[in-house]
Scaffold this active site. Structure first.
Site, short mmCIF file in Angstrom:
data_model
loop_
_atom_site.label_atom_id
_atom_site.label_comp_id
_atom_site.label_asym_id
_atom_site.label_seq_id
_atom_site.Cartn_x
_atom_site.Cartn_y
_atom_site.Cartn_z
N ASP A 161 0.51 -1.06 -13.68
CA ASP A 161 1.35 -1.70 -12.65
C ASP A 161 1.68 -3.13 -13.03
O ASP A 161 2.85 -3.56 -12.95
CB ASP A 161 0.64 -1.67 -11.30
CG ASP A 161 0.63 -0.28 -10.68
OD1 ASP A 161 0.88 0.70 -11.40
OD2 ASP A 161 0.35 -0.18 -9.47
N GLY B 28 0.79 -1.22 0.00
CA GLY B 28 0.00 0.00 0.00
C GLY B 28 0.82 1.26 0.00
O GLY B 28 0.43 2.26 0.61
#
Length: 400
Positions: free
Chosen positions: A211, A144
């Site tokens: 990503d 995160g």
């Protein structure tokens, strides 16, 4: 018993985060921080009730297991539906997976794991069915934080599962990095990327796909509306990565930008267009050859200005954070230009450090920062600092 392992790199977005979801170009690069996933398929037990699927997450120190019979009962599946075609997770299947997770007492402090566990169960049962096995995951990437930890998880997981299914094979012997890591052929990489994207959708809702693409293919890429363009830089780059340790919710931040775009459509369209121009210019600059000090300095200065502009536009989108702004102000005192990377709202920032051929004075600047400012940042913000090389290879395999 043969164990198959895969490792996938994290990423840094050099320009274009958030705007890429709205059709703008983005530039990203793989970094030499990895997530590693290993799989040992277990023989089918005579006692079917004893057959289990195990997941060992080394970094948070958590382990999960599901009886294979229970997986078949809840998911109404046994054999994989076909690993050669990546399919999205249906709402009904996701609801069934949620029921399986409810049977585990996930600590409240670790509730963020649920999305990752859902992606794991979807990928495993879709590719390998309900076969017993043990999967072990470890990572260099803070979760995160904007460094692509979830994508590296999905890419390494998809890769190792597809290899076990016999669908993906390593090219073998050409990675050049020792330790037995082998590269993957282009067609196989495409399949890994498609499966990883399905896992990312479970975790993030509406990811751009950048990503997982960077983690799969590696190197440096320009990404726009699903199209990849490989970028070749003649000047390898190192980055200083600052992790603020401020957690954030990528899905909520992405949704927040979309809501702002709905409320201020004309203004946000201009912001996204400006980001697109920055990303296009960054992609052109990184490919320019810079063979002397004047050319290198010119390249540096242009990239620094574009970084500052991109950071300002990210503030317009509402995704910066006070901790990020403190890092930016501190590094700027040492003439190190920085910007956030990824979703923002905390997480990581990066500072452009040094091209391989760069002048000694910039190296001195970094050492001065490391000596004087880094301890202050780490004390003030409880930040973590690390160095990373960008533009490295994507997913690799190893067999033991």
């Amino acid at each position: 018993m043969e164990v198959c392992a895969a490792r996938a790199p994290g990423k840094i977005i050099l320009a274009g985060e958030h705007a890429v979801v709205h059709g703008s170009a983005a530039v990203a690069a793989a970094i030499d921080l990895y997530t590693r996933c290993s799989l040992c398929l277990m023989p089918l037990a005579d006692d079917e009730a004893a057959a289990t699927l195990e997941l060992d997450l080394k970094d948070p120190g958590l382990a999960f297991s599901w009886p294979c019979g229970r997986l078949r009962e809840v998911l109404l599946t046994d054999e994989a539906a076909g690993a050669r075609e990546a399919r999205p997770c249906s709402p009904d299947r996701l609801a069934s997976i949620a029921r399986l997770l409810e049977e585990h007492e996930i600590p409240e402090a670790k509730i963020w794991l649920s999305a990752g566990l859902s992606a794991f169960l979807f990928l495993y049962t879709s590719i390998l069915g309900c076969r017993p096995g043990k999967v072990t995951v470890s990572s260099d990437l803070p979760m995160g934080s904007g460094l692509g930890s979830s994508a590296a998880f999905c890419v390494s997981m998809s890769g190792v599962l597809l290899t076990a299914a016999g669908v993906v094979t390593a090219v073998g012997g050409i990675s050049g990095e020792g330790m037995g890591w082998e590269l993957v052929g282009k067609d196989d990489l495409e399949l890994v990327n498609r499966w990883a994207f399905q896992g990312e959708k479970i975790i993030h809702g509406k990811p751009s796909g950048i990503d997982n693409a960077v983690s799969t293919f590696g190197s440096m890429i320009k990404f726009k509306k699903g199209e990849l363009t490989n970028l070749k830089s003649s000047n390898p780059v190192k980055m200083l990565i600052t992790d603020t340790r401020v957690g954030r919710n990528t899905k909520a931040l992405v949704a927040g930008v979309s809501e702002r775009a709905s409320r201020h459509s004309d203004a946000m369209a201009s912001v996204f267009n400006a980001v697109n121009s920055i990303s296009e210019e960054v992609s052109s600059i990184v490919e320019l050859a810079a063979n002397d000090e004047i050319a290198i300095t010119s390249k540096e200065e242009k990239l620094a200005e574009l970084m500052e502009m991109n950071q300002g536009l990210l503030q317009c989108m509402g995704v910066s954070h006070s901790s990020i702004e403190t890092v930016l102000r501190t590094t700027l005192k040492f003439n190190l230009v920085s910007k956030l990377t990824g979703a923002g709202g905390g997480g990581c920032s990066w500072s452009r450090i040094v091209f391989a051929a760069l002048k000694l004075r910039l190296v001195d600047r970094v050492f001065k920062f490391a000596k004087e400012a880094a301890p202050i940042l780490m004390e003030m913000l409880r930040t973590d600092l690390s160095m990373a090389t960008i533009g490295i290879s994507g997913i690799k395999y190893r067999f033991t």
